[in-house]
Design a protein around this motif. Sequence first.
Motif, short mmCIF file in Angstrom:
data_model
loop_
_atom_site.label_atom_id
_atom_site.label_comp_id
_atom_site.label_asym_id
_atom_site.label_seq_id
_atom_site.Cartn_x
_atom_site.Cartn_y
_atom_site.Cartn_z
N LYS A 191 0.88 -1.35 -0.02
CA LYS A 191 -0.02 0.04 -0.15
C LYS A 191 1.01 1.28 0.10
O LYS A 191 0.60 2.21 -0.76
CB LYS A 191 -0.91 0.03 1.20
CG LYS A 191 -1.87 1.18 1.53
CD LYS A 191 -2.84 0.92 2.55
CE LYS A 191 -2.23 1.10 3.93
NZ LYS A 191 -3.49 1.06 4.89
N GLY A 247 3.92 0.66 -3.28
CA GLY A 247 3.64 0.38 -4.81
C GLY A 247 3.62 -1.00 -5.14
O GLY A 247 4.15 -1.80 -4.29
N ASP A 301 -2.05 -4.09 -12.16
CA ASP A 301 -2.54 -2.99 -12.88
C ASP A 301 -4.05 -2.72 -12.31
O ASP A 301 -4.58 -1.42 -12.62
CB ASP A 301 -2.68 -3.31 -14.52
CG ASP A 301 -1.06 -3.28 -14.85
OD1 ASP A 301 -0.33 -2.77 -14.04
OD2 ASP A 301 -0.94 -3.92 -16.08
N TYR A 340 -5.16 -2.54 -9.46
CA TYR A 340 -5.42 -1.89 -8.11
C TYR A 340 -6.08 -0.63 -8.13
O TYR A 340 -6.93 -0.48 -7.26
CB TYR A 340 -4.13 -2.12 -7.49
CG TYR A 340 -3.91 -1.14 -6.27
CD1 TYR A 340 -4.48 -1.73 -5.01
CD2 TYR A 340 -3.28 0.07 -6.18
CE1 TYR A 340 -4.60 -0.93 -3.76
CE2 TYR A 340 -3.24 0.82 -5.03
CZ TYR A 340 -3.93 0.09 -3.95
OH TYR A 340 -3.94 1.03 -2.62
N GLU A 341 -5.55 0.19 -9.14
CA GLU A 341 -6.24 1.60 -8.89
C GLU A 341 -7.69 1.47 -9.05
O GLU A 341 -8.40 1.99 -8.14
CB GLU A 341 -5.40 2.21 -10.22
CG GLU A 341 -6.13 3.78 -10.28
CD GLU A 341 -5.54 4.95 -9.35
OE1 GLU A 341 -6.33 5.88 -9.10
OE2 GLU A 341 -4.39 4.65 -8.89
N GLN A 342 -8.21 0.85 -10.24
CA GLN A 342 -9.62 0.94 -10.41
C GLN A 342 -10.30 0.03 -9.33
O GLN A 342 -11.66 0.23 -9.11
CB GLN A 342 -9.89 0.31 -11.77
CG GLN A 342 -9.55 1.55 -12.68
CD GLN A 342 -10.48 2.68 -12.72
OE1 GLN A 342 -11.56 2.77 -12.25
NE2 GLN A 342 -10.10 3.90 -12.41
N LEU A 398 -8.47 0.83 -5.06
CA LEU A 398 -8.18 2.27 -4.57
C LEU A 398 -9.25 3.25 -4.56
O LEU A 398 -9.92 3.93 -3.87
CB LEU A 398 -6.83 2.69 -5.25
CG LEU A 398 -6.36 4.04 -4.47
CD1 LEU A 398 -6.03 3.78 -2.96
CD2 LEU A 398 -5.12 4.48 -5.00
N VAL A 399 -9.77 3.06 -5.86
CA VAL A 399 -10.93 3.97 -6.32
C VAL A 399 -12.35 3.71 -5.27
O VAL A 399 -12.83 4.72 -4.59
CB VAL A 399 -11.47 4.21 -7.76
CG1 VAL A 399 -12.64 4.80 -8.06
CG2 VAL A 399 -10.42 4.65 -8.66
N ARG A 410 -11.23 5.28 -2.02
CA ARG A 410 -11.34 6.66 -1.76
C ARG A 410 -12.89 7.44 -1.66
O ARG A 410 -13.09 8.20 -0.79
CB ARG A 410 -10.60 7.31 -3.03
CG ARG A 410 -8.94 7.42 -2.98
CD ARG A 410 -8.47 8.53 -3.99
NE ARG A 410 -9.06 8.17 -5.24
CZ ARG A 410 -8.10 7.63 -6.37
NH1 ARG A 410 -6.98 8.00 -6.14
NH2 ARG A 410 -8.79 7.43 -7.54
N GLN A 458 -3.41 9.47 -2.96
CA GLN A 458 -3.41 10.25 -4.19
C GLN A 458 -4.95 10.52 -4.72
O GLN A 458 -5.77 9.60 -4.39
CB GLN A 458 -2.60 9.62 -5.36
CG GLN A 458 -2.27 10.61 -6.46
CD GLN A 458 -1.46 9.88 -7.58
OE1 GLN A 458 -0.99 8.87 -7.32
NE2 GLN A 458 -0.92 10.60 -8.68
#
Length: 354
Positions: free
Chosen positions: A247, A250, A254, A256-258, A261-262, A265, A301
């Motif tokens: 976490k 990094g 690939d 992970y973000e969508q 994390l999204v 957030r 971020q």
Amino acid sequence: MFGLFGKKSSAVLGVDVSSSSVKLLELSKQGNRYKVESYAVEALPANAVVEKNITDVEAVGDVLKRVANKSRTGLKQAAVAVSGSAVITKVIQMTSGLNEFEMEDQIALEADQYIPYPLDEVAIDFEVQGPSDSNPDQVDVLLAACRKENVDIREDALEIASLTAKIVDVEAYALERAYELIEPQLDSQGEELVVAIVDVGATMTTLSVLADGRTVYTREQLFGGKQLTEEIQRRYGLSLEEAGLAKKQGGLPDDYEQEVLVPFREAVVQQVARALQFFFGASQYNAVDYVILAGGTASIQGLTAMVEDKTGTATLVANPFADMSVGSRVNASALGNDAPSLMIACGLAMRSFD
């Protein structure tokens, strides 16, 4: 009897024991300028602290010892804090002109009307706030009390690390003190400013609202960055420790973000918006001028922009060290990364200069 706030003497370490880590900070001051002399952060074993209660004093003491060694500080006296939910505070009126000992005697006689616990189980302290608005012959006195066990267990943990608890403060007041360093960073400053500090820790999110630099509201809710760590652990088959490192550092797949994390957030933004709605419903306020994000989760971020968009309020990440110089023992970039989670440790270290 008097075990909260503590009496100022010489320099103290700010030591913040949270649910997931121990943070230690040493400050010095020349004129009006602070300097970070040493700092360190060390993770705690799982469940050593649960919802801000120390449940394994030996484990916390061992981590305190490591964190003190890692920081290379020479100080042995510390300021620690108990959480707001463990403390009863009440403003009472007393005759002006009494000295400290007379006030102590009077509070000892009258305390049982304000505190719902047996007095032999309670640590009590007081602080004169100034003349009373309602009666010029009296002063407002802030009375704070919590169970002695909350103070004793922190003292015991520090003792294991060969440190002494010089001051036991309240987290909300430590945060209020650290806010003094944030206020100059705000575009608009002034007496009427209402600022919400949202501290998203590992397991707990705390909203503190300050009006004119004074805490007018605090509320804790169970939610924190640990939920992101656990989702990384579950989705990618990692241990809790590996997930925590991934976490921060990094190197995750690939998606992970969508996929991870999204949604997290969005959950944080919902928590912030909900906490503010509770505040508006419980007070005469219906807006705040700024939202300041603190805690380890604050640096994620894109979070600041999302909170600003959702709440319609200017939002920034807490950095109490923005105007400080940094000593040779301190890794400046690591300090910058950890800054949002060091607000309470910073407010405690500032007790050196009361």
